[in-house]
Motif scaffolding. Structure first.
Motif, PDB file in Angstrom:
ATOM      1  N   ARG A 177       0.893   4.294  -2.728  1.00 51.64           N
ATOM      2  CA  ARG A 177       0.753   5.689  -2.308  1.00 51.64           C
ATOM      3  C   ARG A 177       1.912   6.526  -2.851  1.00 51.64           C
ATOM      4  NH1 ARG A 177      -0.406   4.685   2.445  1.00 51.64           N
ATOM      5  NH2 ARG A 177      -2.598   5.273   2.310  1.00 51.64           N
ATOM      6  N   ARG A 178       3.130   6.062  -2.654  1.00 48.44           N
ATOM      7  CA  ARG A 178       4.312   6.792  -3.110  1.00 48.44           C
ATOM      8  C   ARG A 178       4.284   7.006  -4.613  1.00 48.44           C
ATOM      9  NH1 ARG A 178       8.556   4.626  -5.196  1.00 48.44           N
ATOM     10  NH2 ARG A 178       8.109   2.553  -4.366  1.00 48.44           N
ATOM     11  N   LEU A 179       3.963   5.965  -5.369  1.00 45.61           N
ATOM     12  CA  LEU A 179       3.928   6.061  -6.830  1.00 45.61           C
ATOM     13  C   LEU A 179       2.807   6.997  -7.292  1.00 45.61           C
ATOM     14  CD1 LEU A 179       4.526   2.294  -7.613  1.00 45.61           C
ATOM     15  CD2 LEU A 179       6.129   4.165  -8.088  1.00 45.61           C
ATOM     16  N   LEU A 198       1.334   9.450  -5.700  1.00 40.24           N
ATOM     17  CA  LEU A 198       1.517  10.847  -5.317  1.00 40.24           C
ATOM     18  C   LEU A 198       2.646  11.540  -6.068  1.00 40.24           C
ATOM     19  CD1 LEU A 198       0.762  10.603  -1.502  1.00 40.24           C
ATOM     20  CD2 LEU A 198      -0.712  11.543  -3.311  1.00 40.24           C
ATOM     21  N   THR A 199       3.404  10.800  -6.881  1.00 41.85           N
ATOM     22  CA  THR A 199       4.406  11.445  -7.735  1.00 41.85           C
ATOM     23  C   THR A 199       3.770  12.032  -8.992  1.00 41.85           C
ATOM     24  OG1 THR A 199       4.962   9.444  -8.992  1.00 41.85           O
ATOM     25  CG2 THR A 199       6.241   9.881  -6.979  1.00 41.85           C
ATOM     26  N   ARG A 228       3.637   1.370 -11.450  1.00 45.62           N
ATOM     27  CA  ARG A 228       3.824   2.754 -11.902  1.00 45.62           C
ATOM     28  C   ARG A 228       3.122   2.958 -13.249  1.00 45.62           C
ATOM     29  NH1 ARG A 228       7.677   6.006 -10.376  1.00 45.62           N
ATOM     30  NH2 ARG A 228       9.129   4.336  -9.867  1.00 45.62           N
ATOM     31  N   GLU A 235      -4.666  12.498  -2.146  1.00 48.62           N
ATOM     32  CA  GLU A 235      -5.225  11.288  -1.557  1.00 48.62           C
ATOM     33  C   GLU A 235      -6.388  11.668  -0.660  1.00 48.62           C
ATOM     34  OE1 GLU A 235      -4.044   7.661   1.488  1.00 48.62           O
ATOM     35  OE2 GLU A 235      -2.434   8.822   0.564  1.00 48.62           O
ATOM     36  N   ALA A 257       6.854  -3.080  -8.915  1.00 43.37           N
ATOM     37  CA  ALA A 257       6.756  -1.625  -8.785  1.00 43.37           C
ATOM     38  C   ALA A 257       6.698  -0.916 -10.138  1.00 43.37           C
ATOM     39  CB  ALA A 257       7.917  -1.092  -7.956  1.00 43.37           C
ATOM     40  N   GLU A 314       0.839  -1.198   0.000  1.00 43.28           N
ATOM     41  CA  GLU A 314       0.000   0.000   0.000  1.00 43.28           C
ATOM     42  C   GLU A 314       0.876   1.250   0.000  1.00 43.28           C
ATOM     43  OE1 GLU A 314      -3.069   2.227   3.016  1.00 43.28           O
ATOM     44  OE2 GLU A 314      -3.289   0.052   2.793  1.00 43.28           O
ATOM     45  N   GLU A 315       1.948   1.233   0.748  1.00 37.66           N
ATOM     46  CA  GLU A 315       2.859   2.388   0.784  1.00 37.66           C
ATOM     47  C   GLU A 315       3.508   2.626  -0.574  1.00 37.66           C
ATOM     48  OE1 GLU A 315       3.174   4.838   3.007  1.00 37.66           O
ATOM     49  OE2 GLU A 315       1.495   3.784   3.920  1.00 37.66           O
ATOM     50  N   ASP A 316       3.858   1.557  -1.289  1.00 36.83           N
ATOM     51  CA  ASP A 316       4.411   1.710  -2.644  1.00 36.83           C
ATOM     52  C   ASP A 316       3.387   2.375  -3.558  1.00 36.83           C
ATOM     53  OD1 ASP A 316       6.868   0.411  -2.042  1.00 36.83           O
ATOM     54  OD2 ASP A 316       5.964  -1.555  -2.473  1.00 36.83           O
TER      55      ASP A 316
END
Length: 114
Positions: free
Chosen positions: A8-10, A12-13, A91, A19, A87, A4-6
């Motif tokens: 979110r990170r992807l 939000l770039t 993306r 979010e 990942a 989930e963190e991956d």
């Protein structure tokens, strides 16, 4: 395998992404339009695709990665399993979903920078 963190990170770039929650779970929006949502299970991502035919093609080609439920019948929306996607593919999936929902000018500007 992505987390989930991956996701979110992807997500939000991507330009102008925010979010918020949708149905009590994390969801990602571009200028007020959703383009991805993490389902209640926590390891499945809901994504729009260009057409139902593409959804059917993804599911037929890679059923370990992509699936649907009766709730999404008749909609160009596919579900992706975190455990089956790396990942880089996540993306790509997020970027394609973002492009579908982003205003044309913003998507074009992003395309020039990508």
């Amino acid at each position: 395998m992505v987390t989930e963190e991956d996701v979110r990170r992807l997500a939000l770039t991507l330009p102008e992404t925010t979010e918020k929650t949708m149905y009590g779970t994390p969801a990602f929006y571009v200028r007020g339009k959703w383009f991805a949502r993490i389902r209640e299970e926590g390891d499945v991502l809901v994504l729009p695709v260009p057409a139902e035919e593409e959804k059917a093609g993804l599911i037929a080609a890679e059923p370990a990665k992509f699936f649907t439920t009766p709730h999404y019948d008749g909609h160009a929306i596919v579900l992706a399993r975190f455990g089956a996607v790396d990942a880089e593919e996540m993306r790509e999936l997020l970027t394609e979903a973002w492009r579908l929902r982003a205003p044309k000018r913003l998507a074009a500007e992003f395309g020039d920078r990508a």
